[in-house]
Motif scaffolding. Structure first.
Motif, PDB file in Angstrom:
ATOM      1  N   THR A 342      44.691  26.687 -98.623  1.00 49.03           N
ATOM      2  CA  THR A 342      44.039  25.919 -99.712  1.00 49.03           C
ATOM      3  C   THR A 342      43.363  26.202-100.554  1.00 49.03           C
ATOM      4  O   THR A 342      42.727  27.558-100.496  1.00 49.03           O
ATOM      5  CB  THR A 342      42.959  24.922 -98.789  1.00 49.03           C
ATOM      6  N   ILE A 343      43.331  26.211-102.012  1.00 49.69           N
ATOM      7  CA  ILE A 343      43.457  27.195-103.209  1.00 49.69           C
ATOM      8  C   ILE A 343      42.570  26.389-104.537  1.00 49.69           C
ATOM      9  O   ILE A 343      42.795  25.370-104.413  1.00 49.69           O
ATOM     10  CB  ILE A 343      44.117  28.095-103.870  1.00 49.69           C
ATOM     11  N   THR A 391      49.768  19.338-101.631  1.00 49.75           N
ATOM     12  CA  THR A 391      48.622  18.020-102.674  1.00 49.75           C
ATOM     13  C   THR A 391      47.700  18.936-103.214  1.00 49.75           C
ATOM     14  O   THR A 391      46.934  19.639-103.369  1.00 49.75           O
ATOM     15  CB  THR A 391      48.294  17.241-101.247  1.00 49.75           C
ATOM     16  N   ALA A 392      47.399  17.913-104.851  1.00 50.48           N
ATOM     17  CA  ALA A 392      46.432  18.637-105.437  1.00 50.48           C
ATOM     18  C   ALA A 392      45.417  17.404-105.451  1.00 50.48           C
ATOM     19  O   ALA A 392      45.726  16.373-105.373  1.00 50.48           O
ATOM     20  CB  ALA A 392      46.836  19.490-106.294  1.00 50.48           C
ATOM     21  N   SER A 393      44.192  17.719-106.037  1.00 49.58           N
ATOM     22  CA  SER A 393      43.136  16.625-105.840  1.00 49.58           C
ATOM     23  C   SER A 393      42.654  17.507-107.249  1.00 49.58           C
ATOM     24  O   SER A 393      42.040  18.652-107.883  1.00 49.58           O
ATOM     25  CB  SER A 393      42.704  16.189-105.261  1.00 49.58           C
ATOM     26  N   ALA A 394      41.632  16.395-107.696  1.00 48.95           N
ATOM     27  CA  ALA A 394      40.862  17.221-109.396  1.00 48.95           C
ATOM     28  C   ALA A 394      39.778  16.272-109.099  1.00 48.95           C
ATOM     29  O   ALA A 394      38.771  16.247-110.335  1.00 48.95           O
ATOM     30  CB  ALA A 394      41.675  16.540-110.599  1.00 48.95           C
ATOM     31  N   ILE A 429      43.961  23.017-104.679  1.00 49.53           N
ATOM     32  CA  ILE A 429      44.820  22.050-104.078  1.00 49.53           C
ATOM     33  C   ILE A 429      45.791  23.315-102.573  1.00 49.53           C
ATOM     34  O   ILE A 429      44.913  24.173-102.444  1.00 49.53           O
ATOM     35  CB  ILE A 429      46.260  23.498-104.750  1.00 49.53           C
ATOM     36  N   THR A 430      46.345  22.186-102.025  1.00 47.43           N
ATOM     37  CA  THR A 430      46.809  22.586-100.561  1.00 47.43           C
ATOM     38  C   THR A 430      48.121  22.731-100.332  1.00 47.43           C
ATOM     39  O   THR A 430      48.871  21.872 -99.970  1.00 47.43           O
ATOM     40  CB  THR A 430      46.362  21.532 -99.322  1.00 47.43           C
ATOM     41  N   LEU A 431      47.952  23.857 -99.809  1.00 49.01           N
ATOM     42  CA  LEU A 431      49.591  24.304 -99.488  1.00 49.01           C
ATOM     43  C   LEU A 431      49.787  23.939 -97.603  1.00 49.01           C
ATOM     44  O   LEU A 431      49.154  25.226 -97.303  1.00 49.01           O
ATOM     45  CB  LEU A 431      50.349  25.516-100.387  1.00 49.01           C
TER      46      LEU A 431
END
Length: 821
Positions: A342-343, A391-394, A429-431
């Motif tokens: 996760t970044i 996946t990404a979230s703001a 962002i999770t990879l």
């Protein structure tokens, strides 16, 4: 213990759903007992395990059985717990339906922590994440896979409706189209940045990073293949959320109930939860009985048994049932290598594109989901595959789980309004990397394998538990390193290559943000964590080097099949949901392949050809019941007369042909012709200005049409006018209004006979013959002189219908066809 016939109350619920979807084993066994009901039939498809793939198989077998020729029994150790995916509901204790019915001797203790099986109808499909990528060509090599399976999975072949089975499965689970719920400025900006960096990136570590189908031509190739359908595929249909196998199984269970009109004996699908299958008994290469903790289910000579218990339990059952002559069962065990990173990157690094003042919509919920495929060339030239789910979230500066935002938001106004005033400085962002593990099919004792662990004293119901060992090989460890390096490369791409613009979560939900990537130990999951175990019963054409054939049938057994990822010769990197669903549907299509109806004579058309499609063109009225079984219409008597009538069309002059069979010599039925629509008012004979609606509308056919009799006993008086081949109750003779009747050959119970009824004006001719004969016997000729009966559509637009009678005993009909004129 007898199953309660009524729904039961708990402290919190009333189990209407369970009671009317499921049955007890005692109820199921009673439906097979001919001592209780002469028309009882065995279950010829027995599915052991009502989890994901057992449910998919049973649902598709039911739906594809166009002639209703088979009965299906689903035996599931767990209960019916959820009607849909758990993420659509409040958080549920994950330990509730889960259990681990095996032991592990993996060398690393962290690979012994299995999440196990979801003991519930629908199984793991109620809990899975929804990511459902396709195989690419290099993951389906003919050197490992049967060519026929590759073709059916990937090519448009006529036998599967010109749609490859992988495409069918994707449409089934909702991953065949882009997810319109993932959209907006954030998604577009992240996707564009990733695409531009990937297109310009050099090949590193002999690894290609590309799009979701193995190509990278446009940004659309980075779309996430998630099994969520938010728009209905067709007007009038409800859209479903994340796929699970449970709703489809519940739907066909209700259809089975409705078809049988609540009569369990005639239900062609029964779901029995709370039953543990202990072992299978066999005689030679034939499975003959399924032994459970509540009794035994006999397998008929033409019956088939399907193992849908999950890879490990399927393998244990195979090891305890078969001789394992080639010592292959349990080898080739594979799982997926999984890493999570996760970044977060500053929102400001995207400049005006993500400026909340310029884009007010970004103040509210924003998510993104993308997918990257990785292909690595090992030193010996073989390929290893992985993919990265992104996946990404703001939402929220403290948010550390972008994936949680992807599925758990419900469009409720009270949930939407709080987002209106949000601003945030970071994009989280999770990879998640999912890597292919290589199975070992040939070593005497592979590093990863399944055996029986009875020697360690672990038994369930007297049967040895499975002993499971996961131990990654050299290729697996190399691919894991390559995948982790690729994840770090992708992380920098989201920061546009600037190491100062990316922060890494150190690991776990309580981690802290740091400037260096998480270590291997912090990012890597245990091998057994994905529920993706597979390969141990792999399919192939050669019984010397594979466990099952191209349909999943064991080479050592004539009637035992396996389901799910245990069949995969190689795992690839995709979640095995798509391939498991595809293979289950393919096997069902192979097994439920009804014989086509006999060719039609010149000028004839079918009113009933043995399929459910044409059966639906007929309506029932009155007290009797009619059921489609094995391509035949079965008439069951009620307390009064019953009628099944062809409702799509009425007829004037015609030649009608059909076949009938008596279950017993004293059965009584008939064929009605030229009667009035039973739903309409019937004019009074003495005063045509008066009319009435019948309380039993089946009698409309009696009073306004004519019955061609089927009754060898000629009830009630043994008169020929009441005998098979006669126009019922019309006096026999040669005078006006009489019928010229001659007895045909005696109709024997259990044999099929052809009937022909010809109408020309008001002249009726009836012929009869044994289906093995080529010559017709004329039984009667009759000219109608009653102006109130037998009207054509020309005389009365509401008359001229054709129907079948239920009266006493069980009479079967098939191959109903008509020629006009």
């Amino acid at each position: 213990m007898a199953t309660s016939p009524q729904p039961q109350k708990t402290d919190f619920s009333f189990d209407v759903m369970g009671r009317y979807v499921c049955n007890g084993l005692d109820e199921a066994l009673r439906t097979t007992d001919t001592n209780l009901r002469p028309d009882a039939r065995p279950f010829d498809f027995i599915v052991v395990g009502g989890g994901t793939f057992g449910s998919v198989l049973a649902s598709h077998l039911f739906s594809q059985d166009k002639t209703h020729a088979h009965r299906i029994l689903v035996l599931e150790a767990g209960q019916l717990t959820l009607p849909e995916h758990q993420q659509n509901l409040p958080m549920i204790n994950p330990g509730e339906p889960w259990g681990v019915p095996w032991n592990s001797d993996s060398p690393a203790s962290w690979n012994q922590q299995f999440p196990g099986l979801a003991f519930t109808i629908g199984g793991r499909s109620l809990y899975w994440g929804g990511w459902s990528p396709y195989f690419i060509d290099s993951e389906l090599l003919p050197s490992s896979w049967p060519q026929s399976v590759i073709d059916d999975l990937t090519k448009a072949l006529s036998q599967n409706g010109n749609e490859p089975y992988l495409d069918q499965a994707a449409r089934k689970i909702g991953s065949n189209t882009d997810n319109d719920f993932v959209n907006g400025t954030l998604h577009e900006q992240l996707r564009t940045r990733l695409f531009n960096n990937l297109k310009n990136a050099p090949v590193q570590n002999n690894t290609i990073l590309t799009g979701n189908r193995g190509g990278l031509n446009t940004v659309d190739d980075l779309e996430a293949p998630i099994a969520v359908e938010s728009v209905s595929p067709r007007p009038g249909f409800f859209a479903f959320n994340k796929f699970s196998a449970t709703p489809s199984l519940m739907r066909v269970s209700r259809m089975a109930f409705e078809e049988a009109q609540g009569d369990d004996v005639r239900k062609r699908l029964m779901i029995v939860p709370g039953v543990h299958v202990i072992r299978l008994e066999r005689n030679g290469s034939q499975i003959t009985r399924v032994i459970t903790n509540f009794g035994a289910v006999d397998v008929p000579s033409n019956g088939k048994v399907f193992l849908g218990l999950g890879t490990i339990e399927n393998t244990r059952m195979a090891l305890t049932t078969l001789q394992n002559q080639n010592a292959l069962i349990g080898k080739n065990l594979m799982a997926h290598l999984r890493s999570n990173v996760t970044i977060r990157v500053p929102r400001a690094s995207f400049g005006a594109a993500l400026d909340a003042n310029l884009h007010p919509e970004l103040k509210e919920l924003a998510v993104s989901a993308m997918f990257v495929k990785g292909i690595h060339t090992h030193g010996n030239g073989t390929l290893g595959h992985f993919h990265v789910q992104i996946t990404a979230s703001a939402v929220g500066d403290l948010e550390m789980n972008s994936e949680a935002e992807l599925f758990k938001k419900i469009p409720d106004i009270d949930g939407l309004d709080p987002f209106k005033g949000m601003t945030d400085n970071w994009i989280v962002i999770t990879l998640r990397g999912i890597g292919e593990m290589v199975g070992d099919k040939t070593s005497p004792d592979p590093k990863s394998r399944i055996t029986l662990g009875g020697s360690q004293g672990n038994f369930d119901y007297g049967e040895p538990r499975a002993l499971v060992r996961f131990d990654p090989g050299d290729k697996d460890l190399t691919l894991w390193d390559v995948m982790d390096a690729a994840i770090d490369t992708l992380s920098l791409m989201f920061a546009d290559g600037d190491p100062q613009s990316v922060q890494y979560l150190s690991g776990g939900g309580g981690g802290v943000w740091q400037r260096t990537p998480a270590s291997a130990s912090a990012r890597r999951d245990k091998l057994s964590s994905t529920h993706h175990e597979g390969g141990t019963l792999w399919m192939g054409n050669d019984s010397a080097i594979s466990v099952t054939d191209e349909w999943g049938k064991f080479h050592e057994a004539d009637n035992l099949y396996a389901l799910g990822p245990c069949l995969l010769p190689t795992l690839g990197s995709p979640n095995p949901m798509l391939s498991g669903v595809a293979l289950a549907r393919r096997t069902a299509d192979h097994l439920v392949n009804p014989q086509p109806a006999p060719p039609l004579e010149a000028g004839f058309k079918y009113l009933f050809d043995g399929t459910a499609k044409t059966f639906k063109s007929w309506l029932t009225t009155g007290q009797g019941q009619f059921t489609l079984i094995d391509g035949n219409i079965i008439a069951y008597p009620g307390n009064d007369l019953g009628l099944l009538w062809y409702a799509l069309e009425n007829f004037g002059d015609f030649t009608l042909r059909l076949q009938f069979r008596l279950d017993r010599g004293d059965d009584n039925s008939g064929v009605f012709i030229r009667f009035r629509d039973p739903r309409r008012r019937v004019p009074n004979r003495t005063d045509p200005t008066l009319s009435s609606i019948y309380s039993n509308q089946a009698w409309v056919a009696v009073d306004t049409g004519f019955e061609i009799q089927i009754d060898e006993t000629a009830r009630p008086d043994n008169a020929d006018m009441h005998r098979t081949g006669a126009v019922y109750a019309i006096p026999v003779g040669t005078g006006p209004g009489q019928q010229n009747y001659s007895r045909g050959s005696a109709v024997q119970s259990g044999s099929w006979y052809d009937y022909e009824v010809q109408t020309v004006g008001q002249r009726y001719t009836v012929r009869l013959k044994d289906t093995t004969s080529s010559s017709w016997q004329q039984t009667t000729i009759f000219t109608n002189q009653d102006v109130y009966r037998g009207k054509t559509p020309t005389d009365d637009p509401n008359s001229g219908y054709i129907g079948l009678q239920s009266h006493s005993g069980g009479v079967s009909f098939r191959n109903v066809r008509i020629k006009l004129g």
